[in-house]
Design a protein around this motif. Sequence first.
Motif, PDB file in Angstrom:
ATOM      1  N   ASN A 270       0.826  -1.212   0.000  1.00  0.00           N
ATOM      2  CA  ASN A 270       0.000   0.000   0.000  1.00  0.00           C
ATOM      3  C   ASN A 270       0.859   1.260   0.000  1.00  0.00           C
TER       4      ASN A 270
ATOM      5  N   ASN B 202       1.258   4.115  -2.903  1.00  0.00           N
ATOM      6  CA  ASN B 202       1.118   5.553  -2.635  1.00  0.00           C
ATOM      7  C   ASN B 202       2.341   6.292  -3.154  1.00  0.00           C
ATOM      8  N   GLY B 203       3.524   5.707  -2.923  1.00  0.00           N
ATOM      9  CA  GLY B 203       4.775   6.308  -3.394  1.00  0.00           C
ATOM     10  C   GLY B 203       4.760   6.442  -4.915  1.00  0.00           C
TER      11      GLY B 203
ATOM     12  N   THR C 258       5.726  14.006  -4.743  1.00  0.00           N
ATOM     13  CA  THR C 258       5.163  15.344  -4.517  1.00  0.00           C
ATOM     14  C   THR C 258       5.174  15.803  -3.066  1.00  0.00           C
TER      15      THR C 258
ATOM     16  N   VAL D  52      -3.273  17.839   3.867  1.00  0.00           N
ATOM     17  CA  VAL D  52      -3.380  16.427   3.472  1.00  0.00           C
ATOM     18  C   VAL D  52      -2.763  15.553   4.567  1.00  0.00           C
TER      19      VAL D  52
ATOM     20  N   ALA E 246      -4.348  12.261   6.360  1.00  0.00           N
ATOM     21  CA  ALA E 246      -3.926  11.135   5.522  1.00  0.00           C
ATOM     22  C   ALA E 246      -4.388   9.778   6.059  1.00  0.00           C
TER      23      ALA E 246
ATOM     24  N   PHE F  75     -10.261   9.217   3.156  1.00  0.00           N
ATOM     25  CA  PHE F  75      -9.657  10.483   2.738  1.00  0.00           C
ATOM     26  C   PHE F  75      -8.717  10.200   1.573  1.00  0.00           C
TER      27      PHE F  75
ATOM     28  N   THR G  19      -6.975  12.141  -2.157  1.00  0.00           N
ATOM     29  CA  THR G  19      -6.895  13.297  -3.044  1.00  0.00           C
ATOM     30  C   THR G  19      -6.918  12.804  -4.488  1.00  0.00           C
TER      31      THR G  19
ATOM     32  N   GLY H 149      -8.601   6.078  -6.114  1.00  0.00           N
ATOM     33  CA  GLY H 149      -8.235   5.732  -4.736  1.00  0.00           C
ATOM     34  C   GLY H 149      -9.462   5.648  -3.872  1.00  0.00           C
ATOM     35  N   THR H 150      -9.439   4.755  -2.902  1.00  0.00           N
ATOM     36  CA  THR H 150     -10.567   4.658  -1.982  1.00  0.00           C
ATOM     37  C   THR H 150     -10.268   5.439  -0.708  1.00  0.00           C
ATOM     38  N   GLY H 151      -9.004   5.787  -0.487  1.00  0.00           N
ATOM     39  CA  GLY H 151      -8.648   6.482   0.749  1.00  0.00           C
ATOM     40  C   GLY H 151      -8.562   5.537   1.933  1.00  0.00           C
ATOM     41  N   LEU H 152      -8.396   4.253   1.638  1.00  0.00           N
ATOM     42  CA  LEU H 152      -8.341   3.290   2.747  1.00  0.00           C
ATOM     43  C   LEU H 152      -6.928   2.758   2.988  1.00  0.00           C
TER      44      LEU H 152
ATOM     45  N   LEU I  43      -3.853   4.091   3.781  1.00  0.00           N
ATOM     46  CA  LEU I  43      -3.126   4.486   4.990  1.00  0.00           C
ATOM     47  C   LEU I  43      -3.900   4.150   6.254  1.00  0.00           C
ATOM     48  N   SER I  44      -5.234   4.235   6.202  1.00  0.00           N
ATOM     49  CA  SER I  44      -5.994   3.912   7.410  1.00  0.00           C
ATOM     50  C   SER I  44      -5.802   2.432   7.741  1.00  0.00           C
TER      51      SER I  44
ATOM     52  N   THR J 164       8.212  11.850   0.528  1.00  0.00           N
ATOM     53  CA  THR J 164       7.551  11.375   1.749  1.00  0.00           C
ATOM     54  C   THR J 164       8.257  10.136   2.274  1.00  0.00           C
TER      55      THR J 164
END
Length: 530
Positions: free
Chosen positions: A296, A300-301, A334, A340, A344, A349, A351, A357-360, A362-363, A386
């Motif tokens: 994951n 993201n990277g 970036t 953000v 994150a 959440f 962007t 993306g589902t935003g899941l 990192l959670s 990052t």
Amino acid sequence: MTKPDAVLVVNIDDEDAPRYVKTRDLRAAGFEVVEAGTGAEGLRLVKELQPPVVLLDVQLPDIDGYEVCTFIKQNYPEVMVLMTSATFTTSAHRTLGLNTGADGYLVQPAEPLELAAAINALLRIRRSEDALRTLNEHLDQRVRDRTAELAGLNVKLEAEIAQRKRTEAALVQSQKMEAIGQLTGGLAHDFNNLLTAVIGNLDMIRARASDPRMVRYASNAFQAAERGSKLTAQLLAFSRTQKLATVPVDVNALIEGMREILAQSLGGTVNIEIELAPGLPAAMADANQLELAILNLSLNGRDAMPDGGTLTIATALDPDHDDYVVVSVSDTGTGMPPEVLARAFDPFFTTKPPGKGTGLGLSQVHGIVHQVGGDVAIDSEVGKGTTIRLSLRQTSADAPAAAGEAYRAAGQHYETVLVVDDDPDVREIVTSTLVEIGYHVHAAGDGVEALAFLAKLVPDLLIADFAMPGMNGAEVAKAALARNPALRILFISGFSDTAALADAVGTTHLLRKPFRPGDLGVAVREVLDA
Ligand SMILES: Nc1ncnc2c1ncn2[C@@H]1O[C@H](COP(=O)(O)OP(=O)(O)OP(=O)(O)O)[C@@H](O)[C@H]1O
Ligand SMILES: [Mg+2]
């Protein structure tokens, strides 16, 4: 004869007789006297001796007495000057003398006692000036000390305020995570039950449909439901309500094993660097979940480096807590702006554009790392990149070699199974799946009903839902085992208090909802063959 602590007077006068008289009178009054016959000589003595008092005649051959006075007062302001003159005696002269800085002006010849008295008066003034000066210096020093002290306290206070703000922010963040976790956990639980029924029934439809279009529709629906099931698995990971296999994991070996999948998923523009600390101790984690987390983070990277860059996966001992192992995933992408960064870890959440993306991600990482007693931190700078660090508790235990897939081809099944689940849809799909495979199946809707079955039936396996109203799965299992110690038990559970389940169930087998009929078949076979 002068006393050792006698006050020194420099007596400047060019005329021998009056100078002599003044010296004599002063010595008689207990002063120590040094004489000078010219202005220059007088100034030299003042410079050398810095006497408390100078007795200065106005009329001198070389330098005018007023000038001598001005010079002394400019360079040695603490030296008291008493001017004397026998000729310059008018009020204008005395005024001029005092205005050039003299502390007194005495018209000569003066009475011997008057001369001594005038000098003593000057000395009193001088002493109180000295005292005042010392007091001032002292006060200055005290003000400086106090200012420095206050500045120090202020720095400390500011540091404390900043620390407090950080602690408060961390607290708010963890409370927020906790609340969202509970919400999503509950949601995922109900959703999971529905999906279990949906997936099972779709599987049945697909298996029985003769119309190829029906098969296709069922397959499409099945795939969508499976995606939904992946989503709920992620939500459960975040809400920390899934059961994790927390075991010693050789993190280096795990990352080594990911090279291929990383190369495939990161595409050609991303350069992958892997830097593993040699001799790293094992870390407590769930190997599958940790692999997912690293994947994951890598994805993201990649998404943060649309024009390519370098993704570095590294391991190390935590420099701050050496009982922790750190896995870091860094990119040169970036970076995240503060707004953000602040959100994150929030589920959903993102962007990224819809569908991307589902935003899941990192959670989920947050959930699984915290559930195994670790921590995760983000270090990000816009335009630079990052780094995400996972800290995992280290252990001295050896990591077991990766267990292979324990799948065995299903043979003929004749065992008897008792299924207890309060959800009729789940009960129905479990029952029909097992009947389909060949087991003898009995179903009960709650613990009391199940125990009633056990009174007249001796099944080989009890499949029990963990969370049920009335008796929970663990209680049913306990009562059943009391009756029949040889009974095998398989728990099914979507949502559970992980700790309670571990306590109650111990090493017993667990199948997590939602599951596919195939998963159920494999799990049942495993438990029966164990
Ligand atoms: N390495 C990174 N660099 C820059 N931004 C990042 C990075 N990782 C995460 N983010 C930001 O955090 C957001 C949330 O990340 P997260 O992994 O939770 O969800 P996502 O990647 O958007 O979707 P998903 O992982 O569910 O497909 C991202 O949308 C992105 O804005
Ligand atoms: Mg992501």
